[in-house]
Design a protein around this motif. Structure first.
Motif, mmCIF file in Angstrom:
data_model
loop_
_atom_site.group_PDB
_atom_site.id
_atom_site.type_symbol
_atom_site.label_atom_id
_atom_site.label_comp_id
_atom_site.label_asym_id
_atom_site.label_seq_id
_atom_site.Cartn_x
_atom_site.Cartn_y
_atom_site.Cartn_z
ATOM 1 N N GLU A 1 -2.778 3.091 16.727
ATOM 2 C CA GLU A 1 -3.281 4.117 17.632
ATOM 3 C C GLU A 1 -4.761 4.382 17.424
ATOM 4 O OE1 GLU A 1 -3.604 6.941 20.542
ATOM 5 O OE2 GLU A 1 -1.939 5.556 20.163
ATOM 6 N N LEU A 2 -5.187 4.470 16.172
ATOM 7 C CA LEU A 2 -6.579 4.841 15.884
ATOM 8 C C LEU A 2 -7.561 3.746 16.270
ATOM 9 C CD1 LEU A 2 -8.563 6.892 14.603
ATOM 10 C CD2 LEU A 2 -8.214 5.685 12.441
ATOM 11 N N PHE A 3 -7.185 2.482 16.060
ATOM 12 C CA PHE A 3 -8.164 1.410 16.208
ATOM 13 C C PHE A 3 -8.068 0.675 17.535
ATOM 14 C CE2 PHE A 3 -8.096 2.225 11.687
ATOM 15 C CZ PHE A 3 -9.461 2.251 11.399
ATOM 16 N N LYS A 4 -7.311 1.198 18.490
ATOM 17 C CA LYS A 4 -7.332 0.580 19.804
ATOM 18 C C LYS A 4 -8.536 1.106 20.587
ATOM 19 C CE LYS A 4 -4.258 3.944 22.065
ATOM 20 N NZ LYS A 4 -2.922 4.115 22.701
ATOM 21 N N ARG B 1 -19.984 -0.458 15.369
ATOM 22 C CA ARG B 1 -19.020 -1.144 16.240
ATOM 23 C C ARG B 1 -18.905 -2.605 15.813
ATOM 24 N NH1 ARG B 1 -18.197 -0.255 22.651
ATOM 25 N NH2 ARG B 1 -16.358 -1.593 22.890
ATOM 26 N N GLY B 2 -17.689 -3.063 15.629
ATOM 27 C CA GLY B 2 -17.469 -4.438 15.206
ATOM 28 C C GLY B 2 -17.348 -4.608 13.708
ATOM 29 N N ASP B 3 -17.596 -3.542 12.934
ATOM 30 C CA ASP B 3 -17.380 -3.632 11.489
ATOM 31 C C ASP B 3 -15.921 -4.000 11.219
ATOM 32 O OD1 ASP B 3 -19.957 -2.900 10.972
ATOM 33 O OD2 ASP B 3 -19.495 -0.898 10.191
ATOM 34 N N MET B 4 -15.704 -4.910 10.244
ATOM 35 C CA MET B 4 -14.345 -5.249 9.840
ATOM 36 C C MET B 4 -13.948 -4.343 8.682
ATOM 37 S SD MET B 4 -11.690 -7.129 10.403
ATOM 38 C CE MET B 4 -12.251 -8.562 11.330
ATOM 39 N N LEU B 5 -12.867 -3.600 8.861
ATOM 40 C CA LEU B 5 -12.399 -2.664 7.847
ATOM 41 C C LEU B 5 -11.036 -3.091 7.321
ATOM 42 C CD1 LEU B 5 -13.150 0.711 9.703
ATOM 43 C CD2 LEU B 5 -14.673 -0.558 8.163
ATOM 44 N N THR B 6 -10.821 -2.877 6.041
ATOM 45 C CA THR B 6 -9.486 -3.006 5.461
ATOM 46 C C THR B 6 -8.978 -1.591 5.238
ATOM 47 O OG1 THR B 6 -10.058 -5.071 4.343
ATOM 48 C CG2 THR B 6 -8.100 -3.914 3.557
ATOM 49 N N VAL B 7 -7.856 -1.257 5.859
ATOM 50 C CA VAL B 7 -7.375 0.125 5.846
ATOM 51 C C VAL B 7 -5.924 0.189 5.385
ATOM 52 C CG1 VAL B 7 -8.956 0.784 7.700
ATOM 53 C CG2 VAL B 7 -6.630 0.057 8.267
ATOM 54 N N PHE B 8 -5.542 1.376 4.919
ATOM 55 C CA PHE B 8 -4.177 1.621 4.456
ATOM 56 C C PHE B 8 -3.606 2.829 5.192
ATOM 57 C CE2 PHE B 8 -1.315 4.042 1.700
ATOM 58 C CZ PHE B 8 -0.343 3.078 1.428
ATOM 59 N N GLY B 9 -2.372 2.709 5.677
ATOM 60 C CA GLY B 9 -1.722 3.816 6.378
ATOM 61 C C GLY B 9 -0.452 3.321 7.033
ATOM 62 N N SER B 10 0.089 4.069 7.964
ATOM 63 C CA SER B 10 1.265 3.607 8.694
ATOM 64 C C SER B 10 0.823 2.673 9.814
ATOM 65 C CB SER B 10 2.040 4.782 9.280
ATOM 66 O OG SER B 10 1.340 5.352 10.380
ATOM 67 N N LYS B 11 1.711 1.731 10.176
ATOM 68 C CA LYS B 11 1.380 0.777 11.238
ATOM 69 C C LYS B 11 1.086 1.510 12.539
ATOM 70 C CE LYS B 11 4.575 -1.507 13.450
ATOM 71 N NZ LYS B 11 5.666 -2.452 13.818
ATOM 72 N N LEU C 1 -10.665 10.561 8.127
ATOM 73 C CA LEU C 1 -9.466 9.858 8.566
ATOM 74 C C LEU C 1 -8.247 10.150 7.695
ATOM 75 C CD1 LEU C 1 -11.002 6.384 9.490
ATOM 76 C CD2 LEU C 1 -10.529 8.333 10.975
ATOM 77 N N ARG C 2 -8.459 10.459 6.433
ATOM 78 C CA ARG C 2 -7.315 10.778 5.570
ATOM 79 C C ARG C 2 -6.577 12.017 6.064
ATOM 80 N NH1 ARG C 2 -9.332 9.836 -0.688
ATOM 81 N NH2 ARG C 2 -9.932 7.625 -0.465
ATOM 82 N N ARG C 3 -7.339 12.993 6.533
ATOM 83 C CA ARG C 3 -6.729 14.239 6.998
ATOM 84 C C ARG C 3 -6.216 14.118 8.424
ATOM 85 N NH1 ARG C 3 -8.141 18.442 10.016
ATOM 86 N NH2 ARG C 3 -10.262 17.653 10.270
ATOM 87 N N THR C 4 -7.018 13.508 9.293
ATOM 88 C CA THR C 4 -6.676 13.487 10.716
ATOM 89 C C THR C 4 -5.667 12.406 11.093
ATOM 90 O OG1 THR C 4 -8.563 12.039 11.204
ATOM 91 C CG2 THR C 4 -8.927 14.429 11.338
ATOM 92 N N ALA C 5 -5.635 11.288 10.326
ATOM 93 C CA ALA C 5 -4.753 10.182 10.704
ATOM 94 C C ALA C 5 -3.962 9.607 9.531
ATOM 95 C CB ALA C 5 -5.574 9.070 11.361
ATOM 96 N N GLN C 6 -4.151 10.176 8.330
ATOM 97 C CA GLN C 6 -3.493 9.663 7.119
ATOM 98 C C GLN C 6 -3.808 8.178 6.906
ATOM 99 O OE1 GLN C 6 -1.262 11.624 9.460
ATOM 100 N NE2 GLN C 6 -2.471 13.171 8.388
ATOM 101 N N LYS D 1 7.210 -1.137 2.260
ATOM 102 C CA LYS D 1 7.712 0.185 1.895
ATOM 103 C C LYS D 1 7.268 1.281 2.866
ATOM 104 C CE LYS D 1 8.108 -0.886 -3.031
ATOM 105 N NZ LYS D 1 7.722 -0.526 -4.414
ATOM 106 N N GLY D 2 7.306 0.973 4.146
ATOM 107 C CA GLY D 2 7.001 1.978 5.153
ATOM 108 C C GLY D 2 5.534 2.178 5.457
ATOM 109 N N SER D 3 4.654 1.492 4.719
ATOM 110 C CA SER D 3 3.211 1.592 4.959
ATOM 111 C C SER D 3 2.658 0.215 5.302
ATOM 112 C CB SER D 3 2.503 2.163 3.731
ATOM 113 O OG SER D 3 2.958 3.470 3.448
ATOM 114 N N ALA D 4 1.359 0.160 5.573
ATOM 115 C CA ALA D 4 0.749 -1.111 5.947
ATOM 116 C C ALA D 4 -0.684 -1.178 5.451
ATOM 117 C CB ALA D 4 0.794 -1.287 7.465
ATOM 118 N N ILE D 5 -1.120 -2.378 5.130
ATOM 119 C CA ILE D 5 -2.533 -2.676 4.902
ATOM 120 C C ILE D 5 -2.967 -3.605 6.029
ATOM 121 C CG2 ILE D 5 -4.200 -3.858 3.428
ATOM 122 C CD1 ILE D 5 -2.683 -2.894 1.027
ATOM 123 N N ALA D 6 -4.060 -3.271 6.690
ATOM 124 C CA ALA D 6 -4.485 -4.050 7.843
ATOM 125 C C ALA D 6 -5.980 -4.299 7.812
ATOM 126 C CB ALA D 6 -4.111 -3.322 9.134
#
Length: 219
Positions: free
Chosen positions: A213-216, A198-208, A168-173, A145-150
């Motif tokens: 862009e944020l996690f590269k 650095r190296g922490d594994m995160l489960t995040v929600f937002g647009s692909k 991150l909610r404000r700056t990158a949604q 539905k236009g969003s992603a969980i990664a």
């Protein structure tokens, strides 16, 4: 009490694996196949296993297929039967029918005949692998539905900062749902004062796009 009830017609590798995983997740599962040996092999692994032909109108009616939350057709190698079974299921008033396809043209036909969802397992796996290989620091990503969980790896430019500081909610949604430190199997729901490493594994929600862009890694 079972979460939901499902019927799966066709016990190839896809149908068999799906049935076992659905049961493992606490669901009630009926499996049907015309191959008696396949049914015998599944009797102790699912709620009910029945030798039945999905293309037989009488069999569909006797199984009361309309009582299931969803019916899955995994007989894509016998496409003529798949089409007939889909038609019969819709006639019986099944709420949701998912069908397996082996090609784009099969997918189009199944949708036109009323399938609620069509799955191409090999294509879906290839697309997910392509995304994972193409997007650095992204271990896995599911779009809906236009969003992603990664699942993402925390890059250097985010390390050493708290979630409150990053905002991150404000700056990158993007919302951080879970965090796991490198080498650990324990996941926790991070608070605003959680400092990322650095190296922490995160489960995040937002647009692909925002996630990519944020996690590269920054050069």
């Amino acid at each position: 009490m079972a979460r939901n009830s499902y019927a799966i017609f066709g016990l190839g590798s896809f149908g068999t694996k799906l049935a076992i995983e659905l049961v493992r997740s606490g669901n009630a599962v009926l499996v049907c196949d015309i191959n008696a040996q396949r049914i015998d092999d599944m009797r102790d692994k699912v709620t009910q296993a029945v030798v039945a032909d999905a293309a037989n109108e009488e069999a569909m009616h006797e199984l009361d297929v309309s009582r299931f939350d969803a019916v899955i057709l995994g007989m894509s190698s016998h496409f003529e039967k798949q089409v007939l079974a889909l038609t019969l299921l819709k006639q019986e008033g099944v709420r949701r029918v998912l069908a397996k396809a082996n090609s784009d043209i099969q997918e189009r036909i199944l949708y036109r005949l009323g399938a609620d969802e069509v799955i191409q397992p090999e294509q879906d796996v290839a697309e997910r692998l392509s995304r994972r290989l193409s997007l650095a620091n992204i271990a896995d990503l599911f779009e809906f539905k236009g969003s992603a969980i990664a699942e993402v790896v925390t890059p250097g430019h985010l390390a050493g900062k708290s979630l409150r500081e990053l905002d991150l909610r404000r700056t990158a949604q993007i919302t951080v749902l879970l965090r796991r430190e490198p080498g650990s199997t324990v996941e926790s729901a991070p608070g605003p004062d959680t400092v990322l490493g650095r190296g922490d594994m995160l489960t995040v929600f937002g647009s692909k796009e925002s996630i990519a862009e944020l996690f590269k890694e920054k050069k």
